[in-house]
Design a protein around this motif. Structure first.
Motif, PDB file in Angstrom:
ATOM      1  N   VAL A  61      39.238  42.621  44.001  1.00  0.00           N
ATOM      2  CA  VAL A  61      37.827  42.856  44.290  1.00  0.00           C
ATOM      3  C   VAL A  61      37.285  41.690  45.111  1.00  0.00           C
ATOM      4  O   VAL A  61      37.544  40.532  44.798  1.00  0.00           O
ATOM      5  CB  VAL A  61      36.996  42.990  42.996  1.00  0.00           C
ATOM      6  N   LEU A  62      36.530  42.009  46.156  1.00  0.00           N
ATOM      7  CA  LEU A  62      35.815  40.994  46.919  1.00  0.00           C
ATOM      8  C   LEU A  62      34.335  41.018  46.534  1.00  0.00           C
ATOM      9  O   LEU A  62      33.862  41.979  45.928  1.00  0.00           O
ATOM     10  CB  LEU A  62      35.973  41.239  48.418  1.00  0.00           C
ATOM     11  N   PHE A  85      36.231  34.831  28.792  1.00  0.00           N
ATOM     12  CA  PHE A  85      35.943  33.947  29.926  1.00  0.00           C
ATOM     13  C   PHE A  85      36.770  34.352  31.147  1.00  0.00           C
ATOM     14  O   PHE A  85      37.957  34.649  31.042  1.00  0.00           O
ATOM     15  CB  PHE A  85      36.262  32.498  29.554  1.00  0.00           C
ATOM     16  N   CYS A  86      36.119  34.368  32.317  1.00  0.00           N
ATOM     17  CA  CYS A  86      36.816  34.695  33.557  1.00  0.00           C
ATOM     18  C   CYS A  86      36.133  33.979  34.716  1.00  0.00           C
ATOM     19  O   CYS A  86      35.031  33.439  34.559  1.00  0.00           O
ATOM     20  CB  CYS A  86      36.849  36.202  33.804  1.00  0.00           C
ATOM     21  N   ILE A  87      36.773  33.983  35.863  1.00  0.00           N
ATOM     22  CA  ILE A  87      36.231  33.309  37.028  1.00  0.00           C
ATOM     23  C   ILE A  87      36.358  34.205  38.251  1.00  0.00           C
ATOM     24  O   ILE A  87      37.129  35.173  38.273  1.00  0.00           O
ATOM     25  CB  ILE A  87      36.967  31.976  37.327  1.00  0.00           C
ATOM     26  N   SER A  88      35.574  33.878  39.263  1.00  0.00           N
ATOM     27  CA  SER A  88      35.836  34.334  40.629  1.00  0.00           C
ATOM     28  C   SER A  88      36.003  33.072  41.458  1.00  0.00           C
ATOM     29  O   SER A  88      35.662  31.979  41.011  1.00  0.00           O
ATOM     30  CB  SER A  88      34.684  35.193  41.160  1.00  0.00           C
ATOM     31  N   TYR A  89      36.537  33.197  42.649  1.00  0.00           N
ATOM     32  CA  TYR A  89      36.826  31.990  43.424  1.00  0.00           C
ATOM     33  C   TYR A  89      36.550  32.208  44.903  1.00  0.00           C
ATOM     34  O   TYR A  89      36.606  33.331  45.416  1.00  0.00           O
ATOM     35  CB  TYR A  89      38.274  31.540  43.220  1.00  0.00           C
ATOM     36  N   GLU A  90      36.250  31.117  45.580  1.00  0.00           N
ATOM     37  CA  GLU A  90      36.005  31.134  47.015  1.00  0.00           C
ATOM     38  C   GLU A  90      37.253  30.616  47.716  1.00  0.00           C
ATOM     39  O   GLU A  90      37.613  29.457  47.578  1.00  0.00           O
ATOM     40  CB  GLU A  90      34.806  30.263  47.377  1.00  0.00           C
ATOM     41  N   GLY A  91      37.930  31.476  48.441  1.00  0.00           N
ATOM     42  CA  GLY A  91      39.146  31.063  49.132  1.00  0.00           C
ATOM     43  C   GLY A  91      40.095  32.230  49.289  1.00  0.00           C
ATOM     44  O   GLY A  91      39.929  33.285  48.692  1.00  0.00           O
ATOM     45  N   SER A  92      41.118  32.021  50.086  1.00  0.00           N
ATOM     46  CA  SER A  92      42.064  33.092  50.393  1.00  0.00           C
ATOM     47  C   SER A  92      43.477  32.763  49.916  1.00  0.00           C
ATOM     48  O   SER A  92      44.423  33.445  50.295  1.00  0.00           O
ATOM     49  CB  SER A  92      42.090  33.343  51.904  1.00  0.00           C
ATOM     50  N   VAL A 147      39.050  38.462  41.553  1.00  0.00           N
ATOM     51  CA  VAL A 147      37.772  38.529  42.267  1.00  0.00           C
ATOM     52  C   VAL A 147      37.606  37.295  43.144  1.00  0.00           C
ATOM     53  O   VAL A 147      37.574  36.172  42.641  1.00  0.00           O
ATOM     54  CB  VAL A 147      36.585  38.629  41.283  1.00  0.00           C
ATOM     55  N   SER A 148      37.498  37.505  44.454  1.00  0.00           N
ATOM     56  CA  SER A 148      37.244  36.392  45.370  1.00  0.00           C
ATOM     57  C   SER A 148      36.014  36.701  46.214  1.00  0.00           C
ATOM     58  O   SER A 148      35.599  37.845  46.335  1.00  0.00           O
ATOM     59  CB  SER A 148      38.454  36.102  46.256  1.00  0.00           C
ATOM     60  N   TRP A 149      35.451  35.672  46.821  1.00  0.00           N
ATOM     61  CA  TRP A 149      34.152  35.784  47.481  1.00  0.00           C
ATOM     62  C   TRP A 149      34.291  36.204  48.939  1.00  0.00           C
ATOM     63  O   TRP A 149      35.351  36.110  49.546  1.00  0.00           O
ATOM     64  CB  TRP A 149      33.414  34.452  47.433  1.00  0.00           C
ATOM     65  N   TRP A 150      33.114  36.618  49.470  1.00  0.00           N
ATOM     66  CA  TRP A 150      32.900  36.862  50.903  1.00  0.00           C
ATOM     67  C   TRP A 150      33.776  37.987  51.450  1.00  0.00           C
ATOM     68  O   TRP A 150      34.653  37.778  52.262  1.00  0.00           O
ATOM     69  CB  TRP A 150      33.091  35.577  51.729  1.00  0.00           C
ATOM     70  N   GLY A 151      33.485  39.166  50.982  1.00  0.00           N
ATOM     71  CA  GLY A 151      34.149  40.345  51.522  1.00  0.00           C
ATOM     72  C   GLY A 151      33.132  41.386  51.916  1.00  0.00           C
ATOM     73  O   GLY A 151      32.554  42.056  51.063  1.00  0.00           O
ATOM     74  N   THR A 152      32.864  41.519  53.192  1.00  0.00           N
ATOM     75  CA  THR A 152      31.844  42.470  53.634  1.00  0.00           C
ATOM     76  C   THR A 152      32.453  43.770  54.156  1.00  0.00           C
ATOM     77  O   THR A 152      31.732  44.727  54.393  1.00  0.00           O
ATOM     78  CB  THR A 152      30.984  41.853  54.747  1.00  0.00           C
ATOM     79  N   PRO A 171      36.121  46.562  53.942  1.00  0.00           N
ATOM     80  CA  PRO A 171      37.282  46.905  53.114  1.00  0.00           C
ATOM     81  C   PRO A 171      38.447  45.949  53.358  1.00  0.00           C
ATOM     82  O   PRO A 171      38.689  45.508  54.478  1.00  0.00           O
ATOM     83  CB  PRO A 171      37.619  48.331  53.562  1.00  0.00           C
ATOM     84  N   ASP A 172      39.157  45.637  52.299  1.00  0.00           N
ATOM     85  CA  ASP A 172      40.209  44.634  52.309  1.00  0.00           C
ATOM     86  C   ASP A 172      41.573  45.309  52.315  1.00  0.00           C
ATOM     87  O   ASP A 172      41.900  46.074  51.401  1.00  0.00           O
ATOM     88  CB  ASP A 172      40.041  43.749  51.070  1.00  0.00           C
ATOM     89  N   SER A 173      42.403  45.010  53.313  1.00  0.00           N
ATOM     90  CA  SER A 173      43.715  45.644  53.427  1.00  0.00           C
ATOM     91  C   SER A 173      44.625  45.292  52.257  1.00  0.00           C
ATOM     92  O   SER A 173      45.552  46.051  51.927  1.00  0.00           O
ATOM     93  CB  SER A 173      44.380  45.234  54.744  1.00  0.00           C
ATOM     94  N   MET A 174      44.384  44.161  51.589  1.00  0.00           N
ATOM     95  CA  MET A 174      45.218  43.772  50.448  1.00  0.00           C
ATOM     96  C   MET A 174      45.081  44.746  49.284  1.00  0.00           C
ATOM     97  O   MET A 174      45.936  44.781  48.394  1.00  0.00           O
ATOM     98  CB  MET A 174      44.876  42.352  49.999  1.00  0.00           C
ATOM     99  N   ARG A 175      44.023  45.553  49.292  1.00  0.00           N
ATOM    100  CA  ARG A 175      43.851  46.517  48.200  1.00  0.00           C
ATOM    101  C   ARG A 175      44.905  47.611  48.237  1.00  0.00           C
ATOM    102  O   ARG A 175      45.108  48.315  47.238  1.00  0.00           O
ATOM    103  CB  ARG A 175      42.452  47.134  48.248  1.00  0.00           C
ATOM    104  N   VAL A 176      45.590  47.776  49.353  1.00  0.00           N
ATOM    105  CA  VAL A 176      46.677  48.743  49.404  1.00  0.00           C
ATOM    106  C   VAL A 176      47.783  48.332  48.440  1.00  0.00           C
ATOM    107  O   VAL A 176      48.391  49.159  47.758  1.00  0.00           O
ATOM    108  CB  VAL A 176      47.220  48.865  50.844  1.00  0.00           C
ATOM    109  N   VAL A 177      48.062  47.037  48.381  1.00  0.00           N
ATOM    110  CA  VAL A 177      49.111  46.510  47.510  1.00  0.00           C
ATOM    111  C   VAL A 177      48.553  46.119  46.141  1.00  0.00           C
ATOM    112  O   VAL A 177      49.212  46.303  45.121  1.00  0.00           O
ATOM    113  CB  VAL A 177      49.785  45.290  48.170  1.00  0.00           C
TER     114      VAL A 177
END
Length: 234
Positions: A70-71, A35-42, A52-57, A59-65
């Motif tokens: 995943v968005l 069981f796993c989830i994704s979530y809407e929010g920052s 995994v969070s929603w609404w990423g159209t 590239p996300d700078s947080m992926r550097v760290v």
């Protein structure tokens, strides 16, 4: 709230969410360990429970760290082929909500798009460590674009803003891959493609509804309208 006795007002909302998630995971994982989830929010605290969070159209700078972050890119309407393509281009998951989240996956107007998504998912599963579990090396535009590009590319993908690309490196073995996304309603060409960051002489090319083919660098490719192509160093 006069009934709030177990915590303080400044902690109730956030601590309440965390307590709920602890209870949710305890119960659901006792039934299904996967069981796993994704979530809407920052709220970054939720990354303890899901990557995994929603609404990423884009590239996300947080992926550097957090390279495992995943968005999701929402796909809601029958002609959202380019929303699928942008998700692939940016290493995002595809969040499917047919008919703006009012229908199911068998909704007749969505069937052609669902067939395309099935093919994209098939390729991305096969190339998971090369197009999903990756770091960005370079992109045609956006925050990961380098001042001096790390590949040679000519034709439409060198000059048309609706012909976009992303160059990835696998976190597993440093193998390089290139995603070409043609967002135009007509075919687009990418010519003389060659990676600067590899000694490989050959590449594997993956397209939806086709078997992969092997070619030598530099390579020329025609990308069909509103489609993506995967190029993996051999």
């Amino acid at each position: 709230n006069p009934l709030l006795s177990w915590t303080h007002p400044d902690m109730a909302l956030h601590q309440g969410m965390l307590d709920f998630l602890e209870e949710l995971f305890a119960v659901c994982k006792s039934i299904n360990p996967d069981f796993c989830i994704s979530y809407e929010g920052s709220w970054d605290r939720l990354m303890s429970y899901s990557e995994v969070s929603w609404w990423g159209t884009e590239p996300d700078s947080m992926r550097v760290v957090f390279p495992n972050r995943v968005l999701c890119n929402g796909v809601e309407q029958p002609f959202d082929f380019n929303k699928v393509n942008v998700a692939v281009l940016n290493g995002c998951n595809i969040l499917i909500g047919p008919g703006n989240y009012n229908r199911d996956l068998d909704y007749p107007p969505m069937r052609k798009l669902m067939e395309y998504i099935r093919e994209i998912n098939r390729i991305r599963r096969e190339l998971f460590y090369y197009v999903s579990m990756v770091t960005f090396l370079d992109t045609s535009n956006g925050i990961f674009k380098t001042s001096a590009h790390m590949l040679d590319i000519a034709g439409d993908f060198d000059k048309n803003p609706f012909c976009r690309w992303s160059l990835f490196e696998s976190m597993k073995n440093k193998r390089k891959s290139l995603i070409l996304a043609n967002l135009l309603p007509e075919p687009a060409t990418a010519k003389e493609i060659k990676f600067h960051c590899t000694n490989s002489k050959e590449c594997l090319i993956y397209k939806a509804f086709e078997k992969p083919i092997k070619k030598k660098f530099p390579v020329d490719i025609t990308v069909e309208p509103e489609r993506v192509v995967f190029i993996l160093e051999a």
